[in-house]
Design a protein around this motif. Structure first.
Motif, mmCIF file in Angstrom:
data_model
loop_
_atom_site.group_PDB
_atom_site.id
_atom_site.type_symbol
_atom_site.label_atom_id
_atom_site.label_comp_id
_atom_site.label_asym_id
_atom_site.label_seq_id
_atom_site.Cartn_x
_atom_site.Cartn_y
_atom_site.Cartn_z
ATOM 1 N N GLU A 98 1.161 -1.515 -0.027
ATOM 2 C CA GLU A 98 0.146 -0.060 0.347
ATOM 3 C C GLU A 98 0.567 1.551 -0.314
ATOM 4 O O GLU A 98 0.707 1.974 -1.293
ATOM 5 N N ASN A 99 2.275 0.812 0.244
ATOM 6 C CA ASN A 99 2.897 2.478 0.739
ATOM 7 C C ASN A 99 3.047 2.801 -0.707
ATOM 8 O O ASN A 99 3.887 3.829 -0.718
ATOM 9 N N ARG A 100 3.685 2.058 -1.689
ATOM 10 C CA ARG A 100 4.400 1.765 -2.852
ATOM 11 C C ARG A 100 3.472 1.709 -4.269
ATOM 12 O O ARG A 100 3.702 1.464 -5.282
ATOM 13 N N ALA A 101 2.052 1.796 -3.311
ATOM 14 C CA ALA A 101 0.436 1.456 -4.335
ATOM 15 C C ALA A 101 0.562 3.020 -6.081
ATOM 16 O O ALA A 101 0.568 2.553 -7.186
ATOM 17 N N GLN A 102 1.431 3.940 -5.720
ATOM 18 C CA GLN A 102 2.097 5.014 -6.172
ATOM 19 C C GLN A 102 2.391 4.781 -7.826
ATOM 20 O O GLN A 102 2.275 4.470 -9.203
ATOM 21 N N TRP A 103 3.447 3.803 -7.506
ATOM 22 C CA TRP A 103 4.517 3.184 -8.687
ATOM 23 C C TRP A 103 3.547 2.143 -9.004
ATOM 24 O O TRP A 103 3.649 1.742 -10.491
ATOM 25 N N ILE A 184 12.720 4.793 -23.165
ATOM 26 C CA ILE A 184 14.064 5.873 -22.272
ATOM 27 C C ILE A 184 13.480 7.045 -21.954
ATOM 28 O O ILE A 184 13.574 7.291 -20.962
ATOM 29 N N ALA A 185 12.514 7.814 -23.315
ATOM 30 C CA ALA A 185 12.013 8.935 -22.660
ATOM 31 C C ALA A 185 11.408 8.814 -22.102
ATOM 32 O O ALA A 185 10.741 9.568 -20.778
ATOM 33 N N GLY A 186 9.961 8.006 -21.738
ATOM 34 C CA GLY A 186 8.585 7.636 -21.129
ATOM 35 C C GLY A 186 8.993 7.272 -19.325
ATOM 36 O O GLY A 186 8.497 8.007 -19.152
ATOM 37 N N VAL A 187 10.096 6.758 -19.621
ATOM 38 C CA VAL A 187 10.027 6.189 -18.546
ATOM 39 C C VAL A 187 10.286 7.449 -17.003
ATOM 40 O O VAL A 187 9.621 7.441 -16.066
ATOM 41 N N PRO A 188 12.091 8.292 -17.213
ATOM 42 C CA PRO A 188 12.107 9.386 -16.610
ATOM 43 C C PRO A 188 10.639 10.511 -16.643
ATOM 44 O O PRO A 188 10.256 10.657 -15.106
ATOM 45 N N ALA A 189 9.323 10.204 -17.238
ATOM 46 C CA ALA A 189 8.371 11.486 -17.872
ATOM 47 C C ALA A 189 7.737 10.517 -16.484
ATOM 48 O O ALA A 189 6.885 11.325 -16.019
ATOM 49 N N MET A 190 7.300 8.873 -16.650
ATOM 50 C CA MET A 190 6.478 9.007 -16.111
ATOM 51 C C MET A 190 6.678 9.182 -13.932
ATOM 52 O O MET A 190 5.796 9.246 -13.955
ATOM 53 N N ILE A 191 7.779 8.804 -14.102
ATOM 54 C CA ILE A 191 8.004 8.121 -12.669
ATOM 55 C C ILE A 191 7.553 10.025 -11.526
ATOM 56 O O ILE A 191 7.043 10.920 -11.153
ATOM 57 N N ILE A 192 8.006 11.214 -12.597
ATOM 58 C CA ILE A 192 8.343 12.085 -12.482
ATOM 59 C C ILE A 192 6.679 12.805 -12.779
ATOM 60 O O ILE A 192 6.120 13.371 -11.319
ATOM 61 N N ALA A 193 6.800 12.469 -13.502
ATOM 62 C CA ALA A 193 5.017 13.110 -13.136
ATOM 63 C C ALA A 193 4.068 12.278 -12.990
ATOM 64 O O ALA A 193 2.604 13.176 -12.546
ATOM 65 N N GLY A 194 3.788 10.741 -12.520
ATOM 66 C CA GLY A 194 3.271 9.961 -11.508
ATOM 67 C C GLY A 194 3.920 9.716 -10.319
ATOM 68 O O GLY A 194 2.959 10.992 -9.459
ATOM 69 N N PRO A 195 4.186 9.253 -9.658
ATOM 70 C CA PRO A 195 4.506 9.204 -8.513
ATOM 71 C C PRO A 195 4.850 10.426 -7.668
ATOM 72 O O PRO A 195 4.630 10.887 -6.650
ATOM 73 N N VAL A 196 5.897 11.558 -8.013
ATOM 74 C CA VAL A 196 6.459 12.250 -7.948
ATOM 75 C C VAL A 196 5.197 13.019 -7.743
ATOM 76 O O VAL A 196 5.153 13.497 -6.719
ATOM 77 N N ILE A 432 4.234 18.072 -17.732
ATOM 78 C CA ILE A 432 5.206 17.650 -16.850
ATOM 79 C C ILE A 432 5.856 15.914 -18.262
ATOM 80 O O ILE A 432 6.982 15.864 -18.291
ATOM 81 N N ILE A 433 4.964 15.609 -18.083
ATOM 82 C CA ILE A 433 5.059 13.683 -18.988
ATOM 83 C C ILE A 433 6.573 14.134 -20.623
ATOM 84 O O ILE A 433 7.020 13.804 -21.394
ATOM 85 N N GLY A 434 4.793 15.631 -21.399
ATOM 86 C CA GLY A 434 5.799 16.297 -22.387
ATOM 87 C C GLY A 434 6.805 16.709 -22.423
ATOM 88 O O GLY A 434 7.617 16.282 -23.406
ATOM 89 N N VAL A 435 7.380 17.358 -20.988
ATOM 90 C CA VAL A 435 8.555 18.419 -20.891
ATOM 91 C C VAL A 435 9.940 17.750 -21.074
ATOM 92 O O VAL A 435 10.860 17.273 -21.440
ATOM 93 N N VAL A 436 9.801 16.716 -19.732
ATOM 94 C CA VAL A 436 10.496 16.185 -19.274
ATOM 95 C C VAL A 436 11.255 14.799 -20.448
ATOM 96 O O VAL A 436 12.437 14.676 -20.969
#
Length: 449
Positions: A98-103, A184-196, A432-436
């Motif tokens: 539950e604590n990492r459900a966002q990921w 390669i481009a999508g994973v960091p975009a997803m992390i910053i725009a998603g869980p963060v 955020i997704i598009g820019v990152v």
């Protein structure tokens, strides 16, 4: 006609396209055809040659994309109706905790949106967001934004979803390279725009679970029998692995060798998706008790929404072909070459402009690809470079989703938010997704030519 005249006609043609879609609410398929005819006539093309050009543009584009989108739609429908997407989400949330459900939700969205259309995937998975929010008392945005980020990244960056497929077809990009750079481009975009970002906005804006959902949850019965997690992962990842294997084989194997030819054949998107669809029909259909007639009905129904995507993409191919044959492509190529702007940046800016103006990410991708394609034909670019330009277009077509985008209202309705909160959450997440994603692509472009 002079180069300046050709460019002015094209600008007016794009304005006509945007007016028809935004003001007249015309279907994008028809609007693209009308804009193509407008540009062809006013740049001086012979009417008969214009018609022939339109036929070539439609046929050349659909020869590939109709098969891929059609197979992908059937594959996605089998995954949806079997409960495969739900199994993936439930298992990942359970394993992450539950604590990492966002990921877990971000990863679920990323995987599910590859074979399933974004709006359909959201309908399937949003109950899990409701359930988590009710259990923890947190804002819906805390869980919804990571899920939406995963869905949005895969929808825009990873073939065989319709947008990336359309861009790849128009630009002649190898899907393996596009898939690789999309990840390669999508994973960091997803992390910053998603869980963060999801954690941040979830703490800033509290959105409660809709009352009717809370009431329905009290009467909810047992969870239906779902397929196994391992099977779903295998079925979704198999065609992606086959396509990537083809790309890797093209780099490390001698062209024309038996092994190279074999990998080229089994790794072609047609073969990869046919294999995946047949496996899904057996394991998610027949093995789960569905009759042949039920499977046929299910897969036939899936082709209905796919038809709209196919026609819009074909019209985009017409638009591209008219730009090339009218001489607009050469004129724009000379103008943009003299501007000194990198092609990756130009592709991003054009897609961003169209996206903000008319809302549809798919139309923005197709229009930008059509405008940039004639310029690419003038330059000798490698497949990696073409893939980076394609992902830059996808990034531009993702940013600044607002009130003219159907996705904006889809999220607004499911989460029952105000327009202001939708802008603060969904719109910022998309940007955020598009820019990152673009920053990653722009950085990589210095290493490929």
């Amino acid at each position: 006609m002079s180069s300046l005249g050709l460019i002015l006609v094209t600008i007016v043609g794009i304005a006509v396209l945007l007016y028809l879609i935004m003001h007249s609410k015309m279907q994008a398929f028809l609007a693209l055809l009308i804009a193509s005819i407008f540009i062809g006539i006013f740049t001086g093309m012979d009417p008969i040659f214009l018609i022939e050009t339109m036929e070539v543009g439609m046929g050349g584009t659909l020869g590939f994309i109709a098969i891929v989108v059609g197979l992908g739609a059937m594959f996605g429908e089998l995954l949806r109706t079997s409960g495969g997407a739900e199994r993936l989400a439930f298992t990942l949330v359970d394993r992450f905790g539950e604590n990492r459900a966002q990921w877990a939700l971000a990863l679920t969205g990323f995987i599910v949106a590859i074979p399933v259309f974004l709006d359909v995937a959201l309908v399937i998975l949003i109950p899990i967001v409701y359930s988590l929010a009710m259990r923890t008392g947190k804002s819906l945005l805390y869980y919804a934004i990571p899920l939406l980020a995963g869905l949005a990244v895969a929808h825009s960056f990873i073939p065989p979803t319709p947008g990336p497929i359309a861009v790849a077809t128009v630009l002649g990009v190898d899907l393996g390279w596009m898939m690789l750079f999309g990840i390669i481009a999508g994973v960091p975009a997803m992390i910053i725009a998603g869980p963060v970002f999801g954690r941040y906005i979830g703490n800033k804006v509290h959105v409660g679970v809709p009352a009717h959902i809370v009431e329905a949850a009290k009467e909810e019965g047992e969870r239906k029998q779902l397929p196994s997690f391992g099977l779903i992962c295998f079925i979704i990842l198999l065609p992606l692995a086959m396509i990537l294997l083809n790309t890797v084989g093209g780099v490390i194997l001698r062209e024309g060798s038996t092994t190279h030819q074999l990998l080229t054949f089994i790794g072609h998107p047609f073969i990869a998706l046919i294999v995946a669809t047949l496996i899904a029909m057996y394991f998610l259909g027949k093995r789960r008790g569905l009759s042949k007639h039920q499977i046929q009905t299910m897969t036939t129904k899936a082709l209905e929404p796919a038809g709209i995507v196919i026609l819009i993409t074909g019209a985009g191919g017409v638009f591209k072909e008219v730009l090339i044959e009218s001489g607009v492509g050469d004129a724009m190529g000379e103008l943009m070459a003299s501007s000194g702007f990198p092609l990756v940046l130009l592709a991003f800016l054009i897609a961003t402009f169209v996206r903000v103006a008319q809302g549809s990410a798919t139309v923005a991708m197709i229009t930008a690809a059509g405008l940039i394609s004639p310029i690419i034909d003038m330059v000798d670019l490698s497949q990696p470079s073409l893939a980076l330009i394609a992902i830059a277009i996808a990034c531009g077509a993702t940013v600044l989703s607002h009130v003219n985008d159907s996705g904006f209202w889809l999220v607004n309705r499911f989460l029952e938010m105000s327009e202001k909160d939708t802008l603060k959450s969904w719109t910022v997440m998309e940007t955020i997704i598009g820019v990152v994603g673009f920053l990653v692509v722009f950085g990589l472009s210095f290493f490929f030519s």
